[in-house]
Design a protein around this motif. Structure first.
Motif, PDB file in Angstrom:
ATOM      1  N   GLU A  88       0.843  -1.214   0.000  1.00  0.00           N
ATOM      2  CA  GLU A  88       0.000   0.000   0.000  1.00  0.00           C
ATOM      3  C   GLU A  88       0.877   1.263   0.000  1.00  0.00           C
ATOM      4  O   GLU A  88       0.601   2.217  -0.738  1.00  0.00           O
ATOM      5  CB  GLU A  88      -0.947   0.019   1.210  1.00  0.00           C
ATOM      6  CG  GLU A  88      -2.080  -0.991   1.156  1.00  0.00           C
ATOM      7  CD  GLU A  88      -1.626  -2.410   1.466  1.00  0.00           C
ATOM      8  OE1 GLU A  88      -0.576  -2.571   2.138  1.00  0.00           O
ATOM      9  OE2 GLU A  88      -2.297  -3.369   1.029  1.00  0.00           O
ATOM     10  N   ASP A  89       1.896   1.248   0.826  1.00  0.00           N
ATOM     11  CA  ASP A  89       2.805   2.406   0.875  1.00  0.00           C
ATOM     12  C   ASP A  89       3.533   2.566  -0.463  1.00  0.00           C
ATOM     13  O   ASP A  89       3.707   3.683  -0.960  1.00  0.00           O
ATOM     14  CB  ASP A  89       3.840   2.231   2.000  1.00  0.00           C
ATOM     15  CG  ASP A  89       3.197   2.282   3.377  1.00  0.00           C
ATOM     16  OD1 ASP A  89       2.077   2.801   3.481  1.00  0.00           O
ATOM     17  OD2 ASP A  89       3.820   1.786   4.333  1.00  0.00           O
ATOM     18  N   ALA A  90       3.977   1.447  -1.011  1.00  0.00           N
ATOM     19  CA  ALA A  90       4.709   1.507  -2.284  1.00  0.00           C
ATOM     20  C   ALA A  90       3.808   2.038  -3.401  1.00  0.00           C
ATOM     21  O   ALA A  90       4.245   2.841  -4.233  1.00  0.00           O
ATOM     22  CB  ALA A  90       5.235   0.124  -2.647  1.00  0.00           C
ATOM     23  N   ASP A  91       2.557   1.619  -3.387  1.00  0.00           N
ATOM     24  CA  ASP A  91       1.595   2.084  -4.389  1.00  0.00           C
ATOM     25  C   ASP A  91       1.417   3.596  -4.294  1.00  0.00           C
ATOM     26  O   ASP A  91       1.520   4.325  -5.296  1.00  0.00           O
ATOM     27  CB  ASP A  91       0.265   1.353  -4.145  1.00  0.00           C
ATOM     28  CG  ASP A  91      -0.852   1.861  -5.030  1.00  0.00           C
ATOM     29  OD1 ASP A  91      -0.562   2.209  -6.192  1.00  0.00           O
ATOM     30  OD2 ASP A  91      -2.011   1.915  -4.566  1.00  0.00           O
ATOM     31  N   ASP A  92       1.194   4.065  -3.081  1.00  0.00           N
ATOM     32  CA  ASP A  92       0.968   5.493  -2.870  1.00  0.00           C
ATOM     33  C   ASP A  92       2.207   6.306  -3.251  1.00  0.00           C
ATOM     34  O   ASP A  92       2.103   7.338  -3.932  1.00  0.00           O
ATOM     35  CB  ASP A  92       0.609   5.714  -1.399  1.00  0.00           C
ATOM     36  CG  ASP A  92      -0.184   6.990  -1.202  1.00  0.00           C
ATOM     37  OD1 ASP A  92      -1.031   7.274  -2.055  1.00  0.00           O
ATOM     38  OD2 ASP A  92       0.076   7.705  -0.215  1.00  0.00           O
ATOM     39  N   LEU A  93       3.364   5.841  -2.821  1.00  0.00           N
ATOM     40  CA  LEU A  93       4.605   6.584  -3.090  1.00  0.00           C
ATOM     41  C   LEU A  93       4.958   6.565  -4.578  1.00  0.00           C
ATOM     42  O   LEU A  93       5.503   7.548  -5.093  1.00  0.00           O
ATOM     43  CB  LEU A  93       5.755   6.000  -2.272  1.00  0.00           C
ATOM     44  CG  LEU A  93       5.721   6.327  -0.774  1.00  0.00           C
ATOM     45  CD1 LEU A  93       6.689   5.448  -0.001  1.00  0.00           C
ATOM     46  CD2 LEU A  93       6.076   7.790  -0.542  1.00  0.00           C
ATOM     47  N   THR A  94       4.648   5.476  -5.257  1.00  0.00           N
ATOM     48  CA  THR A  94       4.921   5.425  -6.700  1.00  0.00           C
ATOM     49  C   THR A  94       4.069   6.467  -7.422  1.00  0.00           C
ATOM     50  O   THR A  94       4.569   7.218  -8.276  1.00  0.00           O
ATOM     51  CB  THR A  94       4.610   4.014  -7.257  1.00  0.00           C
ATOM     52  OG1 THR A  94       5.303   3.051  -6.486  1.00  0.00           O
ATOM     53  CG2 THR A  94       5.013   3.889  -8.711  1.00  0.00           C
ATOM     54  N   GLN A  95       2.798   6.511  -7.067  1.00  0.00           N
ATOM     55  CA  GLN A  95       1.914   7.507  -7.697  1.00  0.00           C
ATOM     56  C   GLN A  95       2.399   8.928  -7.399  1.00  0.00           C
ATOM     57  O   GLN A  95       2.474   9.770  -8.299  1.00  0.00           O
ATOM     58  CB  GLN A  95       0.493   7.332  -7.169  1.00  0.00           C
ATOM     59  CG  GLN A  95      -0.179   6.062  -7.662  1.00  0.00           C
ATOM     60  CD  GLN A  95      -1.632   6.002  -7.217  1.00  0.00           C
ATOM     61  OE1 GLN A  95      -2.351   6.985  -7.280  1.00  0.00           O
ATOM     62  NE2 GLN A  95      -2.057   4.842  -6.765  1.00  0.00           N
ATOM     63  N   GLU A  96       2.730   9.166  -6.143  1.00  0.00           N
ATOM     64  CA  GLU A  96       3.175  10.518  -5.764  1.00  0.00           C
ATOM     65  C   GLU A  96       4.476  10.894  -6.469  1.00  0.00           C
ATOM     66  O   GLU A  96       4.660  12.053  -6.857  1.00  0.00           O
ATOM     67  CB  GLU A  96       3.359  10.606  -4.248  1.00  0.00           C
ATOM     68  CG  GLU A  96       2.046  10.715  -3.502  1.00  0.00           C
ATOM     69  CD  GLU A  96       2.227  10.849  -2.010  1.00  0.00           C
ATOM     70  OE1 GLU A  96       3.348  11.124  -1.571  1.00  0.00           O
ATOM     71  OE2 GLU A  96       1.233  10.676  -1.286  1.00  0.00           O
ATOM     72  N   SER A  97       5.343   9.926  -6.634  1.00  0.00           N
ATOM     73  CA  SER A  97       6.618  10.214  -7.313  1.00  0.00           C
ATOM     74  C   SER A  97       6.372  10.604  -8.774  1.00  0.00           C
ATOM     75  O   SER A  97       6.979  11.556  -9.275  1.00  0.00           O
ATOM     76  CB  SER A  97       7.535   8.995  -7.261  1.00  0.00           C
ATOM     77  OG  SER A  97       7.803   8.647  -5.945  1.00  0.00           O
TER      78      SER A  97
END
Lengths: 208, 160
Positions: A58-67
Protein backbone atom coordinates in the motif's frame (compact mmCIF):
# COMPACT_ATOMS: atom_id res chain seq x y z
CA UNK A 1 -19.64 -6.52 -56.63
CA UNK A 2 -16.01 -5.70 -56.62
CA UNK A 3 -13.83 -8.24 -55.02
CA UNK A 4 -12.28 -7.25 -51.74
CA UNK A 5 -8.61 -6.70 -51.92
CA UNK A 6 -6.76 -9.50 -50.16
CA UNK A 7 -5.26 -8.49 -46.88
CA UNK A 8 -1.70 -7.53 -47.21
CA UNK A 9 0.60 -10.29 -46.16
CA UNK A 10 3.19 -7.80 -45.10
CA UNK A 11 3.04 -6.71 -41.51
CA UNK A 12 3.86 -3.03 -41.17
CA UNK A 13 7.19 -2.59 -39.45
CA UNK A 14 6.91 -1.83 -35.78
CA UNK A 15 7.66 1.76 -34.87
CA UNK A 16 11.14 2.10 -33.42
CA UNK A 17 11.07 2.61 -29.68
CA UNK A 18 11.18 6.27 -28.78
CA UNK A 19 13.90 7.14 -26.33
CA UNK A 20 13.24 8.83 -22.98
CA UNK A 21 14.61 12.18 -24.15
CA UNK A 22 12.10 12.45 -26.96
CA UNK A 23 9.22 11.43 -24.70
CA UNK A 24 10.34 13.96 -22.09
CA UNK A 25 10.45 16.75 -24.69
CA UNK A 26 6.95 15.86 -25.84
CA UNK A 27 5.68 15.63 -22.25
CA UNK A 28 7.25 19.02 -21.48
CA UNK A 29 5.31 20.43 -24.41
CA UNK A 30 2.09 19.16 -22.81
CA UNK A 31 1.68 15.77 -24.49
CA UNK A 32 0.00 13.64 -21.81
CA UNK A 33 0.36 10.48 -23.89
CA UNK A 34 4.11 10.89 -23.87
CA UNK A 35 4.08 11.14 -20.10
CA UNK A 36 1.83 8.10 -19.97
CA UNK A 37 4.44 6.23 -22.04
CA UNK A 38 7.14 7.29 -19.59
CA UNK A 39 5.03 6.01 -16.70
CA UNK A 40 4.49 2.65 -18.41
CA UNK A 41 8.18 2.37 -19.18
CA UNK A 42 9.46 3.02 -15.65
CA UNK A 43 6.61 2.04 -13.34
CA UNK A 44 7.75 -1.50 -12.61
CA UNK A 45 11.29 -0.65 -11.62
CA UNK A 46 10.22 2.40 -9.65
CA UNK A 47 7.51 0.48 -7.82
CA UNK A 48 9.93 -2.38 -7.08
CA UNK A 49 12.51 -0.02 -5.58
CA UNK A 50 9.94 1.67 -3.35
CA UNK A 51 8.39 -1.67 -2.42
CA UNK A 52 11.74 -3.17 -1.40
CA UNK A 53 12.42 -0.08 0.69
CA UNK A 54 9.05 -0.11 2.47
CA UNK A 55 8.14 -3.83 2.40
CA UNK A 56 4.55 -2.70 2.14
CA UNK A 57 2.42 -2.76 -1.00
CA UNK A 58 0.00 0.00 0.00
CA UNK A 59 2.80 2.41 0.87
CA UNK A 60 4.71 1.51 -2.28
CA UNK A 61 1.60 2.08 -4.39
CA UNK A 62 0.97 5.49 -2.87
CA UNK A 63 4.60 6.58 -3.09
CA UNK A 64 4.92 5.43 -6.70
CA UNK A 65 1.91 7.51 -7.70
CA UNK A 66 3.17 10.52 -5.76
CA UNK A 67 6.62 10.21 -7.31
CA UNK A 68 5.20 10.23 -10.84
CA UNK A 69 2.91 13.15 -10.00
CA UNK A 70 5.87 15.05 -8.56
CA UNK A 71 7.90 14.26 -11.66
CA UNK A 72 5.11 15.49 -13.92
CA UNK A 73 4.80 18.76 -12.02
CA UNK A 74 8.55 19.30 -12.07
CA UNK A 75 9.05 18.14 -15.65
CA UNK A 76 9.56 21.70 -16.89
CA UNK A 77 12.54 22.08 -14.57
CA UNK A 78 14.18 18.93 -15.92
CA UNK A 79 17.17 20.17 -17.93
CA UNK A 80 18.56 16.83 -18.98
CA UNK A 81 21.77 17.06 -16.92
CA UNK A 82 21.20 13.43 -15.92
CA UNK A 83 19.07 10.76 -17.55
CA UNK A 84 15.32 10.93 -16.97
CA UNK A 85 15.54 7.56 -15.22
CA UNK A 86 18.12 8.87 -12.70
CA UNK A 87 16.13 12.07 -12.14
CA UNK A 88 12.92 10.12 -11.59
CA UNK A 89 14.65 7.72 -9.21
CA UNK A 90 16.04 10.63 -7.23
CA UNK A 91 12.53 11.99 -6.74
CA UNK A 92 11.22 8.59 -5.68
CA UNK A 93 14.14 7.90 -3.36
CA UNK A 94 13.84 11.29 -1.60
CA UNK A 95 10.11 10.80 -1.20
CA UNK A 96 10.53 7.28 0.13
CA UNK A 97 13.25 8.18 2.61
CA UNK A 98 11.17 11.10 3.93
CA UNK A 99 8.20 8.78 4.24
CA UNK A 100 10.22 6.13 6.07
CA UNK A 101 11.52 8.69 8.57
CA UNK A 102 7.95 9.77 9.29
CA UNK A 103 6.81 6.16 9.54
CA UNK A 104 9.65 5.33 11.91
CA UNK A 105 8.63 8.11 14.28
CA UNK A 106 4.95 7.19 13.95
CA UNK A 107 5.22 3.41 14.06
CA UNK A 108 8.72 2.16 14.90
CA UNK A 109 7.79 -1.51 14.47
CA UNK A 110 6.61 -0.95 10.91
CA UNK A 111 4.14 -3.16 9.13
CA UNK A 112 4.98 -5.69 6.45
CA UNK A 113 2.42 -6.11 3.71
CA UNK A 114 4.27 -8.41 1.38
CA UNK A 115 3.41 -9.16 -2.21
CA UNK A 116 2.90 -12.72 -3.37
CA UNK A 117 5.80 -14.57 -4.92
CA UNK A 118 5.36 -15.36 -8.57
CA UNK A 119 5.32 -18.92 -9.95
CA UNK A 120 8.84 -18.63 -11.34
CA UNK A 121 10.27 -18.74 -7.86
CA UNK A 122 9.68 -22.50 -7.72
CA UNK A 123 11.92 -22.90 -10.74
CA UNK A 124 14.63 -20.46 -9.83
CA UNK A 125 17.70 -22.72 -9.71
CA UNK A 126 19.57 -20.43 -7.32
CA UNK A 127 16.77 -20.39 -4.78
CA UNK A 128 16.01 -24.08 -5.12
CA UNK A 129 19.62 -24.98 -4.46
CA UNK A 130 19.88 -22.48 -1.64
CA UNK A 131 16.86 -23.90 0.15
CA UNK A 132 17.58 -27.58 -0.50
CA UNK A 133 21.35 -27.56 0.04
CA UNK A 134 22.46 -24.59 2.04
CA UNK A 135 19.66 -24.07 4.49
CA UNK A 136 19.84 -26.33 7.51
CA UNK A 137 16.14 -25.84 8.14
CA UNK A 138 14.91 -27.65 5.07
CA UNK A 139 11.32 -27.42 6.16
CA UNK A 140 11.47 -23.69 5.77
CA UNK A 141 8.96 -22.54 3.24
CA UNK A 142 9.38 -19.66 0.88
CA UNK A 143 6.82 -17.43 2.53
CA UNK A 144 8.66 -17.66 5.84
CA UNK A 145 11.96 -16.98 4.16
CA UNK A 146 10.43 -13.98 2.40
CA UNK A 147 9.21 -12.57 5.69
CA UNK A 148 12.57 -13.10 7.40
CA UNK A 149 14.35 -11.47 4.51
CA UNK A 150 12.08 -8.44 4.55
CA UNK A 151 12.33 -8.11 8.32
CA UNK A 152 16.13 -8.17 8.02
CA UNK A 153 15.98 -5.54 5.28
CA UNK A 154 13.85 -3.30 7.48
CA UNK A 155 16.50 -3.46 10.19
CA UNK A 156 19.00 -1.71 7.90
CA UNK A 157 19.18 2.06 7.84
CA UNK A 158 17.54 3.73 4.83
CA UNK A 159 20.76 4.47 2.89
CA UNK A 160 22.06 0.92 3.41
CA UNK A 161 18.72 -0.61 2.44
CA UNK A 162 18.63 1.56 -0.65
CA UNK A 163 22.08 0.47 -1.77
CA UNK A 164 21.22 -3.21 -1.34
CA UNK A 165 17.92 -2.72 -3.16
CA UNK A 166 19.44 -0.90 -6.10
CA UNK A 167 22.53 -3.08 -6.46
CA UNK A 168 21.76 -6.59 -5.27
CA UNK A 169 18.08 -6.74 -6.16
CA UNK A 170 17.73 -4.40 -9.10
CA UNK A 171 21.21 -4.83 -10.50
CA UNK A 172 22.11 -1.18 -11.02
CA UNK A 173 25.83 -0.34 -11.34
CA UNK A 174 27.62 1.55 -8.60
CA UNK A 175 27.94 4.70 -10.74
CA UNK A 176 24.20 4.86 -11.38
CA UNK A 177 23.47 4.36 -7.67
CA UNK A 178 25.94 7.12 -6.79
CA UNK A 179 24.16 9.48 -9.21
CA UNK A 180 20.77 8.60 -7.73
CA UNK A 181 21.89 8.97 -4.12
CA UNK A 182 24.02 12.06 -4.76
CA UNK A 183 27.19 10.59 -3.26
CA UNK A 184 30.44 9.17 -4.65
CA UNK A 185 31.06 5.61 -5.77
CA UNK A 186 33.31 4.88 -2.78
CA UNK A 187 30.47 5.68 -0.41
CA UNK A 188 28.18 3.35 -2.35
CA UNK A 189 30.73 0.52 -2.11
CA UNK A 190 31.32 0.98 1.61
CA UNK A 191 27.60 1.17 2.32
CA UNK A 192 27.05 -1.99 0.30
CA UNK A 193 29.80 -3.81 2.19
CA UNK A 194 28.41 -2.76 5.57
CA UNK A 195 24.81 -3.58 4.61
CA UNK A 196 25.77 -7.07 3.42
CA UNK A 197 27.60 -7.72 6.67
CA UNK A 198 24.52 -6.66 8.61
CA UNK A 199 22.24 -8.85 6.51
CA UNK A 200 24.57 -11.83 6.88
CA UNK A 201 24.40 -11.40 10.64
CA UNK A 202 20.60 -11.15 10.65
CA UNK A 203 20.13 -14.09 8.26
CA UNK A 204 22.94 -16.31 9.49
CA UNK A 205 20.51 -19.22 10.08
CA UNK A 206 19.65 -19.28 6.41
CA UNK A 207 23.13 -18.84 5.01
CA UNK A 208 25.07 -21.67 6.69
CA UNK B 1 36.98 -20.65 -1.17
CA UNK B 2 36.79 -17.81 1.28
CA UNK B 3 33.84 -18.50 3.65
CA UNK B 4 33.00 -14.77 3.70
CA UNK B 5 32.85 -14.75 -0.07
CA UNK B 6 30.69 -17.86 -0.05
CA UNK B 7 28.30 -16.30 2.45
CA UNK B 8 28.13 -13.15 0.36
CA UNK B 9 27.18 -15.23 -2.68
CA UNK B 10 24.53 -17.06 -0.66
CA UNK B 11 23.15 -13.73 0.51
CA UNK B 12 22.92 -12.48 -3.06
CA UNK B 13 21.06 -15.65 -4.01
CA UNK B 14 18.73 -15.17 -1.08
CA UNK B 15 18.13 -11.55 -2.06
CA UNK B 16 17.14 -12.81 -5.50
CA UNK B 17 13.99 -14.06 -3.82
CA UNK B 18 12.80 -10.48 -3.62
CA UNK B 19 12.80 -10.21 -7.40
CA UNK B 20 9.94 -12.69 -7.40
CA UNK B 21 7.65 -10.55 -5.26
CA UNK B 22 4.88 -9.26 -7.49
CA UNK B 23 2.04 -6.80 -6.83
CA UNK B 24 -1.55 -7.98 -7.36
CA UNK B 25 -2.31 -9.06 -10.95
CA UNK B 26 -3.20 -6.19 -13.27
CA UNK B 27 -1.70 -3.60 -10.95
CA UNK B 28 0.64 -2.14 -13.58
CA UNK B 29 -2.20 -1.95 -16.13
CA UNK B 30 -4.22 0.26 -13.80
CA UNK B 31 -1.41 2.40 -12.39
CA UNK B 32 -1.01 4.89 -15.31
CA UNK B 33 -4.74 5.60 -15.31
CA UNK B 34 -4.77 6.19 -11.58
CA UNK B 35 -1.85 8.58 -11.89
CA UNK B 36 -3.70 10.53 -14.61
CA UNK B 37 -6.77 10.72 -12.35
CA UNK B 38 -4.74 12.05 -9.45
CA UNK B 39 -3.06 14.60 -11.73
CA UNK B 40 -6.50 15.92 -12.66
CA UNK B 41 -7.89 15.83 -9.12
CA UNK B 42 -4.95 17.30 -7.21
CA UNK B 43 -4.29 21.03 -7.53
CA UNK B 44 -0.94 22.09 -8.87
CA UNK B 45 1.50 23.62 -6.38
CA UNK B 46 1.20 26.92 -8.33
CA UNK B 47 -2.45 27.02 -7.39
CA UNK B 48 -1.46 26.90 -3.72
CA UNK B 49 0.52 30.12 -4.10
CA UNK B 50 4.20 30.86 -3.71
CA UNK B 51 4.36 28.92 -0.44
CA UNK B 52 3.09 25.76 -2.13
CA UNK B 53 5.66 26.19 -4.90
CA UNK B 54 8.41 26.71 -2.36
CA UNK B 55 7.44 23.61 -0.41
CA UNK B 56 7.23 21.57 -3.61
CA UNK B 57 10.68 22.78 -4.58
CA UNK B 58 12.05 21.79 -1.19
CA UNK B 59 10.58 18.32 -1.52
CA UNK B 60 12.46 17.92 -4.78
CA UNK B 61 15.70 19.29 -3.34
CA UNK B 62 16.11 18.52 0.35
CA UNK B 63 19.56 20.13 0.27
CA UNK B 64 17.91 23.44 -0.69
CA UNK B 65 15.71 23.15 2.38
CA UNK B 66 18.80 22.80 4.56
CA UNK B 67 20.43 25.78 2.86
CA UNK B 68 17.27 27.83 3.36
CA UNK B 69 17.18 26.89 7.04
CA UNK B 70 20.82 27.93 7.45
CA UNK B 71 20.13 31.26 5.68
CA UNK B 72 17.14 31.98 7.89
CA UNK B 73 19.16 31.13 11.01
CA UNK B 74 22.06 33.37 9.91
CA UNK B 75 19.68 36.24 9.16
CA UNK B 76 18.10 35.81 12.58
CA UNK B 77 21.47 35.76 14.33
CA UNK B 78 22.71 38.82 12.39
CA UNK B 79 19.51 40.70 13.19
CA UNK B 80 19.82 39.74 16.84
CA UNK B 81 23.44 40.93 17.11
CA UNK B 82 22.68 44.15 15.17
CA UNK B 83 19.73 44.95 17.39
CA UNK B 84 21.90 44.34 20.47
CA UNK B 85 24.47 46.85 19.15
CA UNK B 86 21.73 49.39 18.51
CA UNK B 87 20.36 48.98 22.01
CA UNK B 88 23.86 49.36 23.45
CA UNK B 89 24.45 52.54 21.40
CA UNK B 90 21.14 54.03 22.48
CA UNK B 91 21.97 53.23 26.09
CA UNK B 92 25.36 54.93 25.74
CA UNK B 93 23.75 57.96 24.15
CA UNK B 94 21.24 58.17 26.97
CA UNK B 95 23.96 57.80 29.57
CA UNK B 96 25.94 60.61 27.94
CA UNK B 97 22.89 62.86 27.91
CA UNK B 98 22.34 62.18 31.57
CA UNK B 99 25.93 63.17 32.45
CA UNK B 100 26.07 66.37 30.35
CA UNK B 101 26.36 69.53 32.48
CA UNK B 102 23.03 71.24 32.93
CA UNK B 103 22.34 75.03 32.55
CA UNK B 104 23.15 75.70 36.22
CA UNK B 105 26.49 73.93 36.00
CA UNK B 106 27.25 75.79 32.77
CA UNK B 107 26.53 79.13 34.41
CA UNK B 108 28.95 78.32 37.19
CA UNK B 109 31.67 77.38 34.73
CA UNK B 110 31.04 80.50 32.67
CA UNK B 111 31.34 82.87 35.67
CA UNK B 112 34.54 81.09 36.68
CA UNK B 113 35.96 81.53 33.21
CA UNK B 114 35.08 85.21 33.12
CA UNK B 115 36.63 85.83 36.50
CA UNK B 116 39.83 84.15 35.36
CA UNK B 117 40.11 86.34 32.26
CA UNK B 118 42.91 88.97 32.46
CA UNK B 119 41.58 92.41 33.43
CA UNK B 120 43.85 94.46 31.19
CA UNK B 121 42.58 92.86 28.06
CA UNK B 122 39.34 94.13 26.71
CA UNK B 123 36.53 91.65 26.59
CA UNK B 124 35.84 90.60 23.04
CA UNK B 125 32.91 92.46 21.68
CA UNK B 126 29.97 90.44 20.67
CA UNK B 127 28.24 93.36 18.96
CA UNK B 128 28.22 93.13 15.18
CA UNK B 129 30.51 95.56 13.43
CA UNK B 130 29.54 97.09 10.15
CA UNK B 131 31.95 99.65 8.75
CA UNK B 132 29.53 101.24 6.35
CA UNK B 133 26.66 101.41 8.74
CA UNK B 134 24.01 98.85 9.35
CA UNK B 135 22.52 97.21 6.31
CA UNK B 136 18.85 97.41 5.76
CA UNK B 137 17.48 94.47 7.73
CA UNK B 138 19.53 95.40 10.85
CA UNK B 139 18.99 99.15 10.69
CA UNK B 140 16.17 98.97 13.22
CA UNK B 141 18.57 97.43 15.76
CA UNK B 142 21.31 100.03 15.34
CA UNK B 143 22.72 101.48 18.59
CA UNK B 144 20.83 104.51 19.62
CA UNK B 145 17.62 103.43 18.08
CA UNK B 146 16.85 100.86 20.78
CA UNK B 147 18.73 102.81 23.43
CA UNK B 148 21.51 100.29 24.07
CA UNK B 149 23.96 97.88 22.54
CA UNK B 150 22.92 94.52 21.25
CA UNK B 151 24.27 91.81 23.42
CA UNK B 152 23.71 88.07 23.35
CA UNK B 153 21.61 86.58 26.06
CA UNK B 154 24.57 85.02 27.79
CA UNK B 155 26.49 88.27 27.93
CA UNK B 156 26.86 89.49 31.49
CA UNK B 157 28.03 93.11 31.60
CA UNK B 158 27.61 93.24 35.38
CA UNK B 159 30.77 91.18 35.90
CA UNK B 160 32.84 93.75 34.08
Amino acid sequence: MPALAPPSAEIPPAAPPVDDGELVRRAQAGDSEAFDALVRRHQERLYATIYHMTSNHEDADDLTQESFIKAFRALKSFKGDSSFFTWLYRIAVNKTINFLKQRKSRNPAGHLSLNDLDFNVEHDPDLVSLISERTPRREVNLAELQEKLNTAMQKLSEPHRLVVTLHDIQGLPHEEIAAIMGCNVGTVRSRLFYARQQLQAYLSDYLK
Amino acid sequence: MDPGDSQCRSLQRLLALKRHERPPPGYFDRLPGRIQCRLIEQPEPDALGWLGGLLAGFQLRPAALGLFAVLVSCTYLLGFSASRDLVRQSWQAQAMREHLPGPHELAGWQSYAVRRAPRNQPMPSTAPVFSAGYPDPFRAFAPGRLGGAIAPASYQPSIR
